[in-house]
Design an enzyme around this catalytic site. Structure first.
Site, PDB file in Angstrom:
ATOM      1  N   HIS A  64       6.197   5.284 -14.110  1.00 34.40           N
ATOM      2  CA  HIS A  64       5.456   5.996 -13.066  1.00 34.40           C
ATOM      3  C   HIS A  64       6.394   6.728 -12.114  1.00 34.40           C
ATOM      4  O   HIS A  64       6.007   7.677 -11.454  1.00 34.40           O
ATOM      5  CB  HIS A  64       4.606   5.023 -12.250  1.00 34.40           C
ATOM      6  N   HIS A  94      11.338   4.504  -4.102  1.00 31.69           N
ATOM      7  CA  HIS A  94      11.020   5.308  -5.288  1.00 31.69           C
ATOM      8  C   HIS A  94      10.608   6.701  -4.840  1.00 31.69           C
ATOM      9  O   HIS A  94      10.496   6.966  -3.631  1.00 31.69           O
ATOM     10  CB  HIS A  94       9.909   4.633  -6.094  1.00 31.69           C
TER      11      HIS A  94
HETATM   12  O1  1SD Z   1       3.709   3.897  -6.254  1.00 32.97           O
HETATM   13  C1  1SD Z   1       4.153   2.716  -5.659  1.00 32.97           C
HETATM   14  C2  1SD Z   1       4.186   1.649  -6.720  1.00 32.97           C
HETATM   15  O2  1SD Z   1       5.199   1.975  -7.645  1.00 32.97           O
HETATM   16  C3  1SD Z   1       4.486   0.352  -6.145  1.00 32.97           C
HETATM   17  O3  1SD Z   1       5.794   0.382  -5.678  1.00 32.97           O
HETATM   18  C4  1SD Z   1       3.545   0.101  -5.039  1.00 32.97           C
HETATM   19  C5  1SD Z   1       3.929  -1.173  -4.345  1.00 32.97           C
HETATM   20  O4  1SD Z   1       3.692  -2.230  -5.201  1.00 32.97           O
HETATM   21  O5  1SD Z   1       3.603   1.119  -4.075  1.00 32.97           O
HETATM   22  C6  1SD Z   1       3.239   2.336  -4.541  1.00 32.97           C
HETATM   23  S1  1SD Z   1       3.335   3.463  -3.180  1.00 32.97           S
HETATM   24  O6  1SD Z   1       2.102   3.381  -2.415  1.00 32.97           O
HETATM   25  O7  1SD Z   1       4.519   3.149  -2.383  1.00 32.97           O
HETATM   26  N1  1SD Z   1       3.447   4.908  -3.742  1.00 32.97           N
HETATM   27 ZN    ZN Z   2       5.161   5.842  -3.576  1.00 32.41          ZN
END
Ligand code: 1SD
Ligand code: ZN
Length: 267
Positions: A64, A94
């Site tokens: 992702h 990320h």
């Molecule tokens: O997209 C992330 C996902 O990868 C995961 O890190 C999640 C937390 O468990 O967060 C989302 S986000 O809302 O930080 N995009």
């Molecule tokens: Zn995110």
């Protein structure tokens, strides 16, 4: 490889709610932040601790996004203050990006999409872990940085270590240790903390932007963007997603603001 969600076709954002009820909730993220609708406010100082220690990081392609985490025994990067009650512990960071430099961010500002958005995810210390925190309305805090493509196409050397490692995690599930220890303080705040830049942010209550879309996130979006070159941003589009195709875009479209109000902290 099991695809639980994606960004286009039958796994795209319009279909997430088929498997995850919360994704049609009233307090979802991302949103379009309209500056003329925000409420200016003076929150307590947002505080980071442990930013100055260079750390060993791992970079992983989870299908992702490209995600960085530090070793698990190393919980010294904390955040508190600002809109937060209590202490939040860093978990991972990320990125979200788009097919070209005119899209890619998740939150928008005045309808403007940035080329990329970095999320550093923190969980509330008292819940002990990410998995437990996610079941509490104040469980998570995510700091978001927007990126623009540098007009003169200058590379941002602070991100070289990450960008150069991306070809090594092209396949889903691959993971490497970064060659150089990374200094989050430099990466996120080139001006050097504490600075006004880190106190100039929008904040609102929202959700994870990926399934299960849990409405447990205090969002903190820094107003001023960071810069990368066009080529540095383009490098992210080469990592592969679940079906082996290039992961060209991984941002969720904006969701209704509903009854929420975005706050703007005045530095
Ligand atoms: O997209 C992330 C996902 O990868 C995961 O890190 C999640 C937390 O468990 O967060 C989302 S986000 O809302 O930080 N995009
Ligand atoms: Zn995110």
């Amino acid at each position: 490889e099991h695809v639980n969600f994606g960004y286009s076709g039958s796994h795209g954002p319009d279909h997430w709610a088929e498997n995850y009820d919360t994704c049609v909730g009233k307090h979802q993220s991302p949103i379009n932040i309209q500056e003329h609708d925000v409420r200016d406010i003076n929150l307590p100082l947002l505080i980071f601790s442990g930013l100055d220690t260079p750390r060993k990081f791992f970079l992983i392609n989870n299908g992702h996004t490209a995600l960085l985490y530090s070793s698990k025994d190393n919980k010294q990067f904390y955040m508190s203050g600002g809109p937060l009650n209590g202490i939040y512990v860093f978990e991972q960071l990320h990125f979200h990006w788009g097919e070209n430099d005119r899209e890619g961010s998740e939150d928008l500002i005045n309808n403007h999409s940035f080329a990329m958005e970095l999320h550093a995810v923190f969980y509330k210390d008292k819940y002990g872990s990410m998995n437990d925190a996610i079941h509490n309305p104040d469980g998570l805090a995510v700091i978001a940085f927007f990126f623009e493509a540098e007009v003169n196409d200058r590379a941002n050397p602070l991100f070289d270590t990450i960008v150069e490692a991306l070809p090594k995690i092209e396949k889903v599930g691959t993971e490497i240790q970064l060659s150089e220890n990374m200094h989050l303080g430099h990466l996120l705040n080139p001006a050097g903390p504490p600075s006004d830049r880190m106190q100039n942010y929008f904040t609102y209550n929202g959700s994870l932007t990926t399934p299960p879309c849990s409405e447990v996130v205090t969002w903190i979006d820094f107003k001023y963007p960071l810069y990368l070159s066009h080529l540095q941003i383009a490098a992210f589009r080469n990592i592969r997603g679940f079906e082996g195709h290039k992961l060209t875009h991984n941002f969720r479209p904006v969701q209704p603001l509903s009854d929420r109000r975005v706050l703007h902290n005045l530095p």
